[in-house]
Design an enzyme around this catalytic site. Structure first.
Site, PDB file in Angstrom:
ATOM      1  CD  GLU A 108      11.258 -10.730  -7.868  1.00  0.00           C
ATOM      2  OE1 GLU A 108      11.109 -10.243  -6.752  1.00  0.00           O
ATOM      3  OE2 GLU A 108      12.165 -10.343  -8.640  1.00  0.00           O
TER       4      GLU A 108
ATOM      5  CG  HIS B 267      22.483 -35.489  -3.623  1.00  0.00           C
ATOM      6  ND1 HIS B 267      22.993 -36.748  -3.404  1.00  0.00           N
ATOM      7  CD2 HIS B 267      23.552 -34.666  -3.731  1.00  0.00           C
ATOM      8  CE1 HIS B 267      24.316 -36.678  -3.346  1.00  0.00           C
ATOM      9  NE2 HIS B 267      24.678 -35.427  -3.547  1.00  0.00           N
TER      10      HIS B 267
ATOM     11  CE  LYS C 295      12.019  -1.273  -5.802  1.00  0.00           C
ATOM     12  NZ  LYS C 295      12.581  -2.558  -6.211  1.00  0.00           N
TER      13      LYS C 295
ATOM     14  CD  GLU D  54      18.430 -11.230  -7.658  1.00  0.00           C
ATOM     15  OE1 GLU D  54      18.012 -11.828  -6.657  1.00  0.00           O
ATOM     16  OE2 GLU D  54      17.934 -10.179  -8.087  1.00  0.00           O
TER      17      GLU D  54
ATOM     18  CD1 TRP E 157       0.486  -6.147  -3.224  1.00  0.00           C
ATOM     19  CD2 TRP E 157       0.398  -6.730  -1.053  1.00  0.00           C
ATOM     20  NE1 TRP E 157       1.008  -7.413  -3.095  1.00  0.00           N
ATOM     21  CE2 TRP E 157       0.963  -7.796  -1.788  1.00  0.00           C
ATOM     22  CE3 TRP E 157       0.241  -6.868   0.324  1.00  0.00           C
ATOM     23  CZ2 TRP E 157       1.380  -8.980  -1.179  1.00  0.00           C
ATOM     24  CZ3 TRP E 157       0.646  -8.047   0.921  1.00  0.00           C
ATOM     25  CH2 TRP E 157       1.212  -9.089   0.163  1.00  0.00           C
TER      26      TRP E 157
ATOM     27  CE  LYS F  21      14.845  -9.451 -10.031  1.00  0.00           C
ATOM     28  NZ  LYS F  21      15.430  -9.356  -8.771  1.00  0.00           N
TER      29      LYS F  21
ATOM     30  CG  ASN G  44       1.839   1.142   4.212  1.00  0.00           C
ATOM     31  OD1 ASN G  44       2.964   1.605   4.254  1.00  0.00           O
ATOM     32  ND2 ASN G  44       1.620  -0.127   3.954  1.00  0.00           N
ATOM     33  N   GLY G  45      -0.149  -0.813   6.342  1.00  0.00           N
ATOM     34  CA  GLY G  45       0.280  -1.623   7.480  1.00  0.00           C
ATOM     35  C   GLY G  45      -0.772  -2.659   7.817  1.00  0.00           C
TER      36      GLY G  45
ATOM     37  NE  ARG H 189       4.512   2.030  -0.043  1.00  0.00           N
ATOM     38  CZ  ARG H 189       5.489   1.745   0.795  1.00  0.00           C
ATOM     39  NH1 ARG H 189       6.732   1.912   0.411  1.00  0.00           N
ATOM     40  NH2 ARG H 189       5.245   1.310   2.000  1.00  0.00           N
TER      41      ARG H 189
ATOM     42  CB  CYS I  64      -0.942   0.086   1.196  1.00  0.00           C
ATOM     43  SG  CYS I  64      -2.014  -1.336   1.330  1.00  0.00           S
TER      44      CYS I  64
HETATM   45  C1  G6P Z   1      10.153  -7.583  -1.861  1.00  0.00           C
HETATM   46  C2  G6P Z   1      10.576  -7.284  -3.278  1.00  0.00           C
HETATM   47  C3  G6P Z   1      11.941  -7.904  -3.556  1.00  0.00           C
HETATM   48  C4  G6P Z   1      12.953  -7.417  -2.527  1.00  0.00           C
HETATM   49  C5  G6P Z   1      12.484  -7.727  -1.114  1.00  0.00           C
HETATM   50  C6  G6P Z   1      13.352  -7.072  -0.070  1.00  0.00           C
HETATM   51  O1  G6P Z   1       9.824  -8.916  -1.739  1.00  0.00           O
HETATM   52  O2  G6P Z   1       9.616  -7.747  -4.191  1.00  0.00           O
HETATM   53  O3  G6P Z   1      12.375  -7.530  -4.846  1.00  0.00           O
HETATM   54  O4  G6P Z   1      14.178  -8.017  -2.782  1.00  0.00           O
HETATM   55  O5  G6P Z   1      11.164  -7.223  -0.923  1.00  0.00           O
HETATM   56  O6  G6P Z   1      13.213  -5.682  -0.140  1.00  0.00           O
HETATM   57  P1  G6P Z   1      14.221  -4.655   0.488  1.00  0.00           P
HETATM   58  O7  G6P Z   1      13.601  -3.307   0.244  1.00  0.00           O
HETATM   59  O8  G6P Z   1      14.334  -4.983   1.941  1.00  0.00           O
HETATM   60  O9  G6P Z   1      15.518  -4.817  -0.218  1.00  0.00           O
END
Ligand code: G6P
Length: 608
Positions: free
Chosen positions: A488, A504, A603, A481, A75, A485, A101-102, A27, A2
């Site tokens: 996601e 394994h 994010k 990573e 969100w 990516k 937000n929260g 957000r 949010c």
């Molecule tokens: C969310 C985002 C990720 C990010 C993670 C940590 O899940 O979608 O892309 O890596 O948060 O976020 P931060 O702001 O703590 O790096």
């Protein structure tokens, strides 16, 4: 999780609020709403779906008159995305409006209590209890009502509040959810994050937990829970508005991928002076660094992957044992933290709820905490004992790229700096590493030059159902990573495996035609990786090899090979991750997906 905005000033509020929300859509983006103080009452408009639906409904805000208002992009946590559940939420008489937000953890018991008192609820949200609670305690004095509500709420909140009988005023409070206040000649702002207000001002106040804001067009006052006025210093944000715009790129993600050479350069260069790494920011004496017995590295998502890669670098260089933890696990596992150790919390936003909780856990146990953070003045930056800022600039795309790269760069600096002070490396190696570090931005730039081949290959595999990434050592971190990516933003199932672990179990998942990406940049592990790649190839996999120039024997095994420049093996993640970011981006594009706002994600995850 949010985004909230608020504005009161001399201009029409709704277009400004919508513009601010558009910068916060990362957000959350399942519904949005505005509450504007009109001539006689508070007007609320809400819409399900992306912000553009609300923009269309209100003629980009022009249909709503009034110079004071609040807005929200959601969100969903409590209740499905819908108009009813969208914020703002109001009391029955619609004289109080709230954006939140929260998460309010005790909302059920508060709701039951309010229902007994005769209150009726429209939505399934936790936020609606705040609107009714404010109504219950409001007797014409906003501060009085707000503080009474605050002490009754458990959980996290940043709130923007309007009271109909206090026209021209926006009230705001925060506890464990981000909130900043911006000040400009044309009016004053609240927002969950800086990009929302950059177009109007760079003068910002950071609101602390349990502080209350009362904004009018030409005045901002701050109060504590005892309703006493408090003084605050403003901060000037270095980011400019342009940095938070797409600047001609089709997506923020592509723009941010391309900004990586500069972001890494900006993170490294202020800390390298005359060939020496200078990290006074760490606030640690040489004695303290020499005494270090253990390092704990903590993060979520991509930041966690930085920790995984950094462990290999830091352990090798500093000979200090490094433990890596997901913040969400660390916070509840009652970790045994050694004396003379250092906890490093990595976070782009500096507002990730689990990372903040991990930081607090470490501090509670008396261990020094260093934050590696991108957002200046964020909660982690303020609560850590010291902070090493990554200078990536605003990152808008949900899938991180440039922040990840700068976090890696920050870890290299720490590793080499500690190694020198602890006399783990020779002067020659130190010089060589520092010199190579300074070449990284240019090498990342070279990798970006290979984008057409990766785009072509991504198109070929865009219809995949499963894609595997394998690697050993540092390349395992890179694989994790690359896999994250991809999943996601492309929604293709993908997993990363330590290549030695394949046999394994995982190898049973390999079928004819499945794409396996083998990352093999570590000279000492190259042959082992080739063997693992042959193992999957002989089970029918299609192989993409990712290695450094010179390792041309990769082509004997891989069906398609991507090369990155040679660098010190400690730094290869910084180069090898680039083709994987581009691959994920182009697969998502080929599948016609919204790259910058992938489904279900946000994010900045400010809830548990
Ligand atoms: C969310 C985002 C990720 C990010 C993670 C940590 O899940 O979608 O892309 O890596 O948060 O976020 P931060 O702001 O703590 O790096």
């Amino acid at each position: 999780m949010c985004g909230i905005v608020g504005y009161t000033g001399h201009e029409q509020a709704a277009p400004i609020l919508l513009d601010g929300l558009s910068k916060l859509e990362y957000r959350g983006y399942d519904s949005a709403g505005l509450a504007i103080e009109g001539k006689e009452n508070i007007e609320v408009v809400k819409a399900k779906g992306r912000l553009r639906v609300l923009e269309e409904m209100t003629d980009n805000g022009n249909a709503l008159s009034g110079t004071c208002g609040i807005g929200h992009t959601r969100w969903a946590t409590h209740g499905v995305p819908s108009v009813v559940n969208a914020h703002p939420h109001c009391n029955k008489k619609k004289t109080i409006a709230v954006v939140h937000n929260g998460i309010i953890e005790n909302y059920q018991s508060l709701k039951e209590h309010l229902i007994k008192k005769g209150y009726e609820f429209e939505s399934e949200t936790d936020t609606e209890v705040i609107a009714h609670l404010l109504d219950r305690y409001y007797e014409g004095e906003p501060l009085e009502a707000i503080t009474k509500v605050m002490v009754r709420l458990n959980g996290s909140y940043a709130l923007g509040i309007l009271f109909e009988d206090h026209p021209g005023k926006v009230f705001a409070v925060r506890k464990d959810s981000p909130m900043i206040v911006g000040s400009a000649p044309e009016g004053n702002f609240i927002a969950s994050d800086v990009p929302a207000i950059l177009k109007y001002t760079r003068t910002v106040y950071f609101v602390n937990n349990m502080e209350i804001v009362c904004m009018e067009a030409d005045n901002i006052s701050f109060y504590n829970l005892d309703k006493e006025q408090i003084e605050k210093e403003s901060t000037t944000i270095a980011w400019d508005a342009e940095a938070a715009e797409k600047g001609g790129y089709e997506h923020f993600m592509l723009k941010e991928i391309y900004e990586q050479p500069k972001a890494v350069q900006d993170t490294l260069s202020p800390r390298i002076k005359d060939g020496q790494i200078v990290l006074e920011e760490l606030g640690m004496t040489e004695e303290e660094i020499k005494k270090l017995r253990r390092i704990y590295m903590i993060g979520c998502g991509s930041a966690y992957h930085v920790c995984i890669s950094a462990r290999y670098v830091l352990e090798k260089l500093t000979k200090i044992p490094v433990e890596v933890d997901l913040a969400s696990e660390f916070r509840y596992r009652d970790p045994i933290l050694e004396e003379n150790s250092l906890v490093i919390v990595i976070s782009q936003s500096g507002e990730t709820a689990d990372s903040i909780a991990a930081l607090k856990e470490a501090k509670r146990k008396g261990v020094r905490v260093l934050g590696i953070v991108n957002v200046v003045g964020s909660s982690i930056a303020r609560e850590a004992d010291s902070v090493l800022y990554t200078w990536a600039g605003p990152e808008i795309s949900v899938a991180t790229t440039k922040a990840y790269s700068t976090q890696l760069a920050a870890c290299y600096l720490i590793g080499i700096y500690f190694a020198k002070i602890r006399q783990n490396i020779s002067d020659e190696l130190y010089e060589k590493l520092v010199e190579e570090l300074t070449k990284l931005p240019e090498k990342i730039q070279r990798v970006l030059g290979d984008k057409e081949r990766i785009q072509w290959f991504a198109n070929k595999f865009a219809a995949s159902k499963d894609i595997f990434f394998i690697g050993r050592g540092l390349d395992y971190g890179t694989s994790m990573e690359g896999s994250l990516k991809l999943k996601e933003i492309s929604y293709i199932h993908s997993e990363a495996y330590a290549a030695g672990e394949l046999k394994h179990g995982t190898i049973s998942l390999i079928e004819k035609g499945i794409l396996v990406v083998g990352v093999a940049t570590q000279p000492e592990l190259y042959e082992k990786m080739i063997s693992n790649m042959v193992e999957v190839k002989s089970r029918g996999a299609f192989l993409m090899g990712l290695t450094t120039y010179g390792n041309y024997s990769m082509e004997d095994t891989a069906n398609f090979t991507v090369y990155v420049p040679k660098t010190e093996s400690y730094f290869t993640t910084s180069l090898a991750v680039i083709p994987l970011q581009l691959f994920a981006y182009y697969v998502a594009i080929a599948r016609g997906l919204d790259v910058d706002k992938p489904r279900n994600l946000a994010k900045s995850v400010t809830v548990e």
